[in-house]
Design a protein around this motif. Structure first.
Motif, short mmCIF file in Angstrom:
data_model
loop_
_atom_site.label_atom_id
_atom_site.label_comp_id
_atom_site.label_asym_id
_atom_site.label_seq_id
_atom_site.Cartn_x
_atom_site.Cartn_y
_atom_site.Cartn_z
N GLU A 1 0.83 -1.32 -0.01
CA GLU A 1 -0.15 -0.05 -0.05
C GLU A 1 0.86 1.36 -0.04
OE1 GLU A 1 -2.93 2.10 3.08
OE2 GLU A 1 -2.19 0.24 3.48
N LEU A 2 1.82 1.18 0.71
CA LEU A 2 2.74 2.43 0.95
C LEU A 2 3.43 2.72 -0.47
CD1 LEU A 2 4.01 4.88 2.40
CD2 LEU A 2 5.95 3.22 3.33
N VAL A 3 3.81 1.61 -1.19
CA VAL A 3 4.75 1.62 -2.46
C VAL A 3 3.73 2.09 -3.30
CG1 VAL A 3 5.62 0.29 -4.33
CG2 VAL A 3 6.35 0.21 -1.82
N GLY A 4 2.55 1.58 -3.38
CA GLY A 4 1.37 2.04 -4.26
C GLY A 4 1.12 3.31 -4.05
N VAL A 5 0.68 3.94 -2.96
CA VAL A 5 0.30 5.22 -2.79
C VAL A 5 1.62 6.28 -3.12
CG1 VAL A 5 0.74 5.79 -0.39
CG2 VAL A 5 -0.83 6.91 -1.50
N LEU A 6 2.79 5.91 -2.95
CA LEU A 6 3.90 6.71 -3.53
C LEU A 6 4.09 6.81 -4.70
CD1 LEU A 6 6.42 6.14 -0.52
CD2 LEU A 6 5.01 8.09 -0.83
N THR A 7 3.82 5.45 -5.44
CA THR A 7 3.91 5.53 -6.85
C THR A 7 3.01 6.31 -7.81
OG1 THR A 7 5.32 3.43 -6.68
CG2 THR A 7 4.43 3.56 -8.81
N VAL A 8 1.82 5.62 -7.31
CA VAL A 8 0.67 6.32 -8.20
C VAL A 8 0.54 7.64 -7.85
CG1 VAL A 8 -1.85 6.23 -8.31
CG2 VAL A 8 -0.59 4.27 -8.22
N GLY A 9 0.57 8.24 -6.70
CA GLY A 9 0.47 9.67 -5.87
C GLY A 9 1.53 10.42 -7.03
N THR A 10 2.87 10.03 -6.93
CA THR A 10 3.99 10.67 -7.78
C THR A 10 3.81 10.57 -9.38
OG1 THR A 10 5.60 9.90 -6.30
CG2 THR A 10 6.42 10.66 -8.49
N LEU A 11 3.28 9.38 -9.97
CA LEU A 11 2.85 9.41 -11.49
C LEU A 11 1.74 10.22 -11.67
CD1 LEU A 11 3.46 5.73 -12.13
CD2 LEU A 11 4.69 7.63 -13.09
N SER A 12 0.70 10.45 -10.95
CA SER A 12 -0.73 10.97 -11.01
C SER A 12 -0.22 12.47 -11.17
CB SER A 12 -1.71 10.78 -10.10
OG SER A 12 -1.31 11.31 -8.82
N LEU A 13 0.98 12.91 -10.55
CA LEU A 13 1.41 14.56 -10.66
C LEU A 13 2.40 14.92 -11.91
CD1 LEU A 13 1.90 15.10 -6.85
CD2 LEU A 13 0.05 15.87 -8.37
N VAL A 14 3.25 13.87 -12.10
CA VAL A 14 4.11 13.96 -12.99
C VAL A 14 3.43 13.65 -14.49
CG1 VAL A 14 6.32 12.98 -14.02
CG2 VAL A 14 5.99 13.44 -11.74
N ARG A 15 2.59 12.73 -14.42
CA ARG A 15 2.11 12.20 -15.82
C ARG A 15 0.57 11.73 -15.60
NH1 ARG A 15 4.61 8.55 -19.29
NH2 ARG A 15 2.86 8.91 -20.66
N PRO A 16 -0.10 12.95 -15.58
CA PRO A 16 -1.51 13.08 -15.31
C PRO A 16 -2.51 12.40 -16.26
CG PRO A 16 -0.79 15.30 -15.53
CD PRO A 16 0.52 14.63 -15.71
N ASP A 17 -1.66 12.48 -17.69
CA ASP A 17 -2.28 11.55 -18.78
C ASP A 17 -2.60 10.10 -18.54
OD1 ASP A 17 0.60 11.82 -19.01
OD2 ASP A 17 0.39 10.70 -20.51
N LEU A 18 -1.66 9.70 -17.92
CA LEU A 18 -1.97 8.17 -17.33
C LEU A 18 -3.22 8.20 -16.42
CD1 LEU A 18 1.68 7.23 -16.29
CD2 LEU A 18 0.32 6.74 -18.32
N PHE A 19 -3.56 9.07 -15.72
CA PHE A 19 -4.86 8.90 -14.71
C PHE A 19 -5.70 9.92 -15.01
CE2 PHE A 19 -0.87 7.47 -12.73
CZ PHE A 19 -1.37 6.08 -12.07
N PRO A 20 -6.43 9.77 -16.32
CA PRO A 20 -7.53 10.85 -16.69
C PRO A 20 -8.92 10.73 -15.68
CG PRO A 20 -7.92 8.72 -17.94
CD PRO A 20 -6.63 8.52 -17.16
N HIS A 21 -8.71 9.93 -14.78
CA HIS A 21 -9.84 9.68 -13.70
C HIS A 21 -8.86 9.14 -12.33
CE1 HIS A 21 -13.42 10.06 -16.24
NE2 HIS A 21 -12.59 9.06 -16.96
N ASP A 22 -9.47 9.86 -11.19
CA ASP A 22 -8.98 9.57 -10.07
C ASP A 22 -8.73 8.19 -9.44
OD1 ASP A 22 -7.87 12.08 -9.81
OD2 ASP A 22 -9.31 12.75 -8.24
N THR A 23 -7.66 7.80 -8.78
CA THR A 23 -8.05 6.55 -7.98
C THR A 23 -7.89 6.97 -6.84
OG1 THR A 23 -5.27 6.23 -7.77
CG2 THR A 23 -6.19 5.37 -9.94
N VAL A 24 -7.84 5.63 -5.84
CA VAL A 24 -7.71 6.04 -4.33
C VAL A 24 -6.39 6.78 -4.01
CG1 VAL A 24 -7.69 5.01 -2.05
CG2 VAL A 24 -9.45 4.17 -3.79
N TRP A 25 -5.29 6.30 -4.78
CA TRP A 25 -4.08 6.79 -4.40
C TRP A 25 -3.70 7.91 -5.24
CZ3 TRP A 25 -2.19 1.23 -4.87
CH2 TRP A 25 -2.35 0.41 -3.53
N SER A 26 -4.46 8.41 -6.18
CA SER A 26 -4.10 9.63 -7.11
C SER A 26 -3.77 10.96 -6.12
CB SER A 26 -5.28 10.19 -8.04
OG SER A 26 -5.37 8.98 -8.87
#
Length: 152
Positions: A91-116
């Motif tokens: 969970e920690l790795v997921g929230v850090l990875t998805v959190g970072t990617l959703s800021l750096v590459r928002p095109d990967l996440f056009p819709h939010d996830t729990v970890w966005s």
């Protein structure tokens, strides 16, 4: 075998008390997130899976991780503690990875996830929860608790 030829049995009784105090609150919060993330992901996947399969799939994965963490944190057994470390660590790795990617590459996440954005849609609780979970697992470690009791 015992001296009289009978089979000696040992009962493996786990006399440690289950989660208490803040541990129970932590388990309650994990349970709430397990239900919320799983329900949200289910609705998203049923209604519009094709819109954002990565985001909705990650929300479903987060829901499963929260369910596993909830169950594991609520038990004292060795296997459950291992599952707890794995689930909360993931969970920690997921929230850090998805959190970072959703800021750096928002095109990967056009819709939010729990970890966005590190769980900003949930008041950043998804970013804090694994830290608290890992802290609880460390704090309630049977080996650490036993060593502390011996020092007294």
């Amino acid at each position: 075998m015992s001296e009289d030829g009978g089979v000696r049995t040992t009962s493996a009784v786990d006399d440690r008390r289950p989660a208490y105090g803040l541990g129970r609150v932590l388990i309650l919060v994990y349970g709430i997130f397990a239900v919320a993330a799983t329900a949200r992901a289910t609705v998203q996947l049923v209604r519009a899976a094709a819109e954002a399969p990565l985001a909705y799939g990650l929300s479903a994965a987060a829901g499963v991780v929260y369910v596993l963490a909830t169950v594991a944190l609520a038990h004292n057994g060795r296997r459950m503690r291992r599952l707890g470390w794995a689930a909360v660590g993931f969970e920690l790795v997921g929230v850090l990875t998805v959190g970072t990617l959703s800021l750096v590459r928002p095109d990967l996440f056009p819709h939010d996830t729990v970890w966005s954005r590190f769980g900003s849609g949930y008041g950043y609780v998804p970013a804090v929860l694994p830290v608290l979970g890992l802290g609880w697992l460390w704090h309630s470690s049977p080996a650490r608790v036993a060593a502390r009791a011996e020092r007294r």
